[in-house]
Design an enzyme around this catalytic site. Structure first.
Site, short mmCIF file in Angstrom:
data_model
loop_
_atom_site.label_atom_id
_atom_site.label_comp_id
_atom_site.label_asym_id
_atom_site.label_seq_id
_atom_site.Cartn_x
_atom_site.Cartn_y
_atom_site.Cartn_z
N MET A 1 43.21 34.27 33.77
CA MET A 1 42.91 35.13 34.91
C MET A 1 42.59 34.23 36.11
O MET A 1 42.16 33.11 35.91
CB MET A 1 41.72 36.02 34.60
CG MET A 1 41.91 36.90 33.39
SD MET A 1 43.27 38.06 33.55
CE MET A 1 42.52 39.27 34.64
N GLU B 1 32.71 40.02 33.70
CA GLU B 1 33.13 38.62 33.50
C GLU B 1 33.11 37.87 34.80
O GLU B 1 33.58 38.36 35.80
CB GLU B 1 34.55 38.64 32.92
CG GLU B 1 35.05 37.34 32.39
CD GLU B 1 34.46 36.92 31.07
OE1 GLU B 1 34.62 35.77 30.75
OE2 GLU B 1 33.81 37.72 30.39
N GLY C 1 34.47 34.08 37.35
CA GLY C 1 35.88 33.73 37.41
C GLY C 1 36.81 34.92 37.39
O GLY C 1 37.41 35.27 38.39
N CYS C 2 36.89 35.59 36.25
CA CYS C 2 37.99 36.52 36.10
C CYS C 2 37.59 37.95 36.40
O CYS C 2 36.45 38.34 36.25
CB CYS C 2 38.56 36.41 34.70
SG CYS C 2 37.30 36.49 33.45
N ILE C 3 38.55 38.70 36.83
CA ILE C 3 38.35 40.10 37.25
C ILE C 3 39.16 41.01 36.33
O ILE C 3 40.35 40.83 36.21
CB ILE C 3 38.83 40.30 38.70
CG1 ILE C 3 38.09 39.36 39.62
CG2 ILE C 3 38.66 41.73 39.12
CD1 ILE C 3 36.61 39.49 39.60
#
Lengths: 422, 105
Positions: free
Chosen positions: A158, A422, B103-105
């Site tokens: 990601m 996250e 960080g990630c979505i």
């Protein structure tokens, strides 16, 4: 003296910003220039349907220039670099464009070389991506002759454009093989670096359940180190392996390569550090960023880009007028998730609120996080809205830039547990 | 909010084991935090990563993701996984006393 706004990128963000700015500054002497390396505007949501023969590449590509209103200059050239200190863009064709305001709208690119073996033996033969028109077209041909075996869908890391697209690919693949009467001969596996099907808890639970219902295996926390096309296996950094006969890989994403050549413009992955509410870059006051090119913690999706447009254009106006900027953007995103069998579900969220159940945009509306035929029709209709509403920079009736809450059921009422995002 | 004693100091951790108050962290705490992550001993290479994460956090307000670490810390992604097998960004952030990287979505 005339002010010049240079917009890098003629995709979703660059086009809708240029058209909105043209309307805002009509009759004034603001010069608008859009730069892009080619004249092919791809309707990217359409790529998902190409591998299954439900859309064709030529149907989802139109000339960029034709989407730009009169009075906007289109300059076709690759970008060498931006010099933010000198307020100049240097182009591959040798020209240099000075600017008063720069809008970075060059999106995200696929970085195949970050994953060992991905572009090596087997690439475009049994290892594909549907994130480019060429890849989606090649995958269509490969699926058409695939008559059984292991299909893996792998997200390398990601963030990616449209984080639900790989899941939609799985759902559509399930449907596609079912329609061809060979579903029982195909093992479908979704391999993700996340700890669940999706990033946000309520949607992750719902989507994870749908994978199980459709007999699609879920492999989590898999950080792909290598794609061994010849040997037919994915290998993770912690030495786990997932075998395949056909792999659909979503490569690592980064910003455009010129960002890396422009001193002080981008981060380690060539995304531009950007204020998540004003959309002004953190690298220079007169540089603004829209869409996937920004490092803001929102989904990289066309809907986000559309919702950003209003705030970005207002802040460009305020910057030129010497007024304070507004904190207008709330991270609003929404997307239809195609689930096969003529159904889709819809999710709607922002920086602070994860995708919830209920209805959108109010109590009477499309069902959220629930499969329905209405949502599938919404997804199909959206292509027309994109060309005729989004790109011209119009507000869509009933769909505001900020996230609506009235039709949503809060987490406490659904009994779902929340964990930090996250 | 759970609290725990590390290097004779009362530390507040969140549900996922990240420091709630990064300013409470000292270098003396790292070895004990590492043992809780089954990393023993901490080598110079570990310290290269920990100091880098710490300075990135103080500089930018969030720790780097694994990919960004691999590009900027001088330690490759492959080696990062050898040093912190259970996930370099998260584990190193816990040992370096900084919040979970956004960080990630």
């Amino acid at each position: 003296m005339a002010k010049r706004v240079v917009i890098l990128g003629g995709g979703t963000g660059g086009t809708l910003v240029a058209n909105r700015l043209r309307r805002l500054f009509s009759g004034t002497d603001v010069e608008l220039v859009v730069v892009d390396q080619n004249d092919r505007h791809v309707y990217q949501p359409g790529l998902l349907f190409v591998p299954f023969g439900l859309a064709h590449s030529e149907d989802i590509v139109r000339p960029r220039q034709r989407q730009l209103h009169d009075g906007i200059k289109f300059h076709e050239s690759g970008i060498e670099r931006v010099e933010i200190g000198a307020n100049e863009v240097h182009l591959h064709d040798g020209s240099v464009l000075g600017y008063d305001v720069l809008v970075v709208a060059t999106g995200a690119s696929l970085i195949l070389e970050e994953t060992e073996g991905l572009a090596g033996p087997g690439w475009m033969d049994k290892v594909f991506t549907f994130y480019t028109p060429e890849g989606a077209g090649a995958l269509e041909a490969a699926l058409a002759t695939f008559d059984g075996g292991r299909v893996v869908v792998n997200v390398v890391d990601m963030p990616i454009k449209c984080p639900v697209a790989p899941l939609e690919f799985c759902f559509l693949a399930d449907w596609y093989f079912h329609e061809r009467g060979i579903r029982d001969r195909v093992e479908l596996t979704y391999v993700t670096p996340l700890d669940g099907a999706f990033t946000k808890p309520v949607a992750s639970k719902q989507l994870g359940g749908m994978l199980a219902d459709k007999n699609i295996e879920l492999v989590t926390e898999f950080n792909t180190s290598e794609v061994d096309g010849a040997g037919g296996r994915l290998i993770s950094y912690d030495q786990r392996e997932v075998p395949f006969d056909l792999a659909v890989v979503i490569p690592l994403h980064g910003g455009a390569s010129y960002v890396g050549r422009s001193i002080g413009l981008g981060d380690a992955l060539n995304f531009v550090p950007t204020d998540e509410h004003t959309l002004q870059s953190k690298v220079a006051d007169n540089v603004f960023v829209i869409g996937d090119a920004a490092n803001v913690p929102a989904s990289k999706a066309g809907s986000v880009t559309h919702f950003e447009g209003e705030t970005l254009v207002e802040n460009v106006r305020r910057h030129l007028a010497g007024e304070p900027l507004i904190d207008g953007f709330d991270g609003h995103a929404n997307c239809f998730i195609e689930t096969g069998f003529h159904k889709a579900l819809l999710i709607d969220f922002n920086y602070d609120t994860e995708p919830l159940t209920g209805h959108y945009p109010g109590r009477v509306g499309l069902p959220l996080l629930k499969q329905s035929r209405l949502n599938h029709l919404g997804k199909l209709l959206f292509q027309s809205v994109y060309w005729h509403g989004l790109l011209p920079g119009r507000d869509i009736p009933g769909i505001g830039a900020t996230m609506p809450s009235s039709g949503k059921i809060p987490v406490a009422a659904t009994g779902a547990t929340t964990t930090p995002k996250e | 909010m759970p609290t725990t004693m590390i290097a004779a100091t009362q530390i507040e951790l969140n549900d996922e084991g990240f420091f709630v108050h990064p300013e409470q962290w000292t270098e003396e705490m790292a070895a004990e935090l590492a043992r809780r992550e089954s990393i023993d001993p901490l080598t110079d290479r570990h310290w290269t990563v920990l100091r880098f994460m710490r300075s990135e956090f103080l500089d930018k307000g969030t720790g780097p993701t694994v990919r960004a670490l691999g590009k900027t810390s001088g330690v490759s992604v492959k080696e990062l996984y050898q040093l912190f097998p259970k996930g370099p960004a998260k584990v190193a952030a816990r040992i370096a006393g900084i919040p979970k990287p956004r960080g990630c979505i």
